[in-house]
Scaffold this motif. Structure first.
Motif, PDB file in Angstrom:
ATOM      1  N   VAL A   1       0.842  -1.203   0.000  1.00 36.12           N
ATOM      2  CA  VAL A   1       0.000   0.000   0.000  1.00 36.12           C
ATOM      3  C   VAL A   1       0.873   1.247   0.000  1.00 36.12           C
ATOM      4  O   VAL A   1       0.659   2.176  -0.787  1.00 36.12           O
ATOM      5  N   LEU A   2       1.888   1.277   0.862  1.00 36.11           N
ATOM      6  CA  LEU A   2       2.754   2.447   0.946  1.00 36.11           C
ATOM      7  C   LEU A   2       3.521   2.671  -0.358  1.00 36.11           C
ATOM      8  O   LEU A   2       3.630   3.806  -0.833  1.00 36.11           O
ATOM      9  N   CYS A   3       4.009   1.598  -0.964  1.00 31.46           N
ATOM     10  CA  CYS A   3       4.711   1.720  -2.254  1.00 31.46           C
ATOM     11  C   CYS A   3       3.797   2.299  -3.324  1.00 31.46           C
ATOM     12  O   CYS A   3       4.201   3.173  -4.094  1.00 31.46           O
ATOM     13  N   ALA A   4       2.559   1.833  -3.376  1.00 34.15           N
ATOM     14  CA  ALA A   4       1.603   2.322  -4.374  1.00 34.15           C
ATOM     15  C   ALA A   4       1.297   3.804  -4.157  1.00 34.15           C
ATOM     16  O   ALA A   4       1.251   4.579  -5.115  1.00 34.15           O
ATOM     17  N   LEU A   5       1.121   4.200  -2.915  1.00 34.11           N
ATOM     18  CA  LEU A   5       0.833   5.602  -2.626  1.00 34.11           C
ATOM     19  C   LEU A   5       2.029   6.495  -2.951  1.00 34.11           C
ATOM     20  O   LEU A   5       1.862   7.589  -3.493  1.00 34.11           O
ATOM     21  N   LEU A   6       3.227   6.039  -2.644  1.00 32.32           N
ATOM     22  CA  LEU A   6       4.420   6.828  -2.952  1.00 32.32           C
ATOM     23  C   LEU A   6       4.650   6.921  -4.459  1.00 32.32           C
ATOM     24  O   LEU A   6       5.080   7.954  -4.965  1.00 32.32           O
ATOM     25  N   ALA A   7       4.345   5.858  -5.179  1.00 33.22           N
ATOM     26  CA  ALA A   7       4.530   5.852  -6.626  1.00 33.22           C
ATOM     27  C   ALA A   7       3.676   6.922  -7.303  1.00 33.22           C
ATOM     28  O   ALA A   7       4.081   7.498  -8.314  1.00 33.22           O
ATOM     29  N   ARG A   8       2.521   7.211  -6.731  1.00 32.49           N
ATOM     30  CA  ARG A   8       1.641   8.249  -7.295  1.00 32.49           C
ATOM     31  C   ARG A   8       2.321   9.609  -7.351  1.00 32.49           C
ATOM     32  O   ARG A   8       2.014  10.427  -8.209  1.00 32.49           O
ATOM     33  N   SER A   9       3.238   9.854  -6.410  1.00 37.20           N
ATOM     34  CA  SER A   9       3.928  11.146  -6.395  1.00 37.20           C
ATOM     35  C   SER A   9       5.314  11.054  -7.027  1.00 37.20           C
ATOM     36  O   SER A   9       6.119  11.975  -6.909  1.00 37.20           O
ATOM     37  N   GLY A  10       5.607   9.922  -7.676  1.00 37.77           N
ATOM     38  CA  GLY A  10       6.881   9.770  -8.359  1.00 37.77           C
ATOM     39  C   GLY A  10       8.025   9.317  -7.472  1.00 37.77           C
ATOM     40  O   GLY A  10       9.186   9.409  -7.859  1.00 37.77           O
TER      41      GLY A  10
END
Length: 122
Positions: A18-27
């Motif tokens: 979940v954290l990886c996916a959320l961080l990926a949204r901001s590059g």
């Protein structure tokens, strides 16, 4: 887009995902480790801009590995966001940020982005 890398240390694969996916949204790129002992070598090799350490996700967490990880972070001036219910007396280091549990992912992402922003500005 920027090239920040965050090392996420958490026993829970679901929390890391979940954290990886959320961080990926901001590059922001993520590096994952399920234990502090594994994270030590990743931190030394890949030199992330930030470490997010869930200190109480693993009741048998290796305190020496945590000390080694924080020592590696100090050597490279890498901030640590510590997640958990622990008190200052129970930790052997001074984290850049302490986020008590339970927390919301939005709150954690804002904290991570704030620390990364401060690091880029320094």
């Amino acid at each position: 887009m920027h090239s920040d890398r965050v090392l996420i240390v958490d026993q829970s694969a679901e929390s890391r995902e979940v954290l990886c996916a959320l961080l990926a949204r901001s590059g922001t790129a993520s590096i994952e480790a399920s234990r502090a002992a594994e994270a030590v070598s990743l931190a030394q090799q890949l030199r992330p801009q930030l470490i997010v350490l869930d200190a109480d996700s693993d009741p048998s967490m290796d305190r020496q590995a945590t000390r080694d990880l924080t020592a590696a972070a100090r050597r490279t001036n890498t901030p640590i966001v510590l997640l958990g219910k622990i008190t200052g007396a129970e930790i052997a280091f001074d984290p850049s940020e302490l986020l008590a549990k339970p927390y919301h992912y939005g709150q954690l992402i804002r904290r991570i982005e704030g620390v990364l922003e401060q690091r880029r500005a320094a």
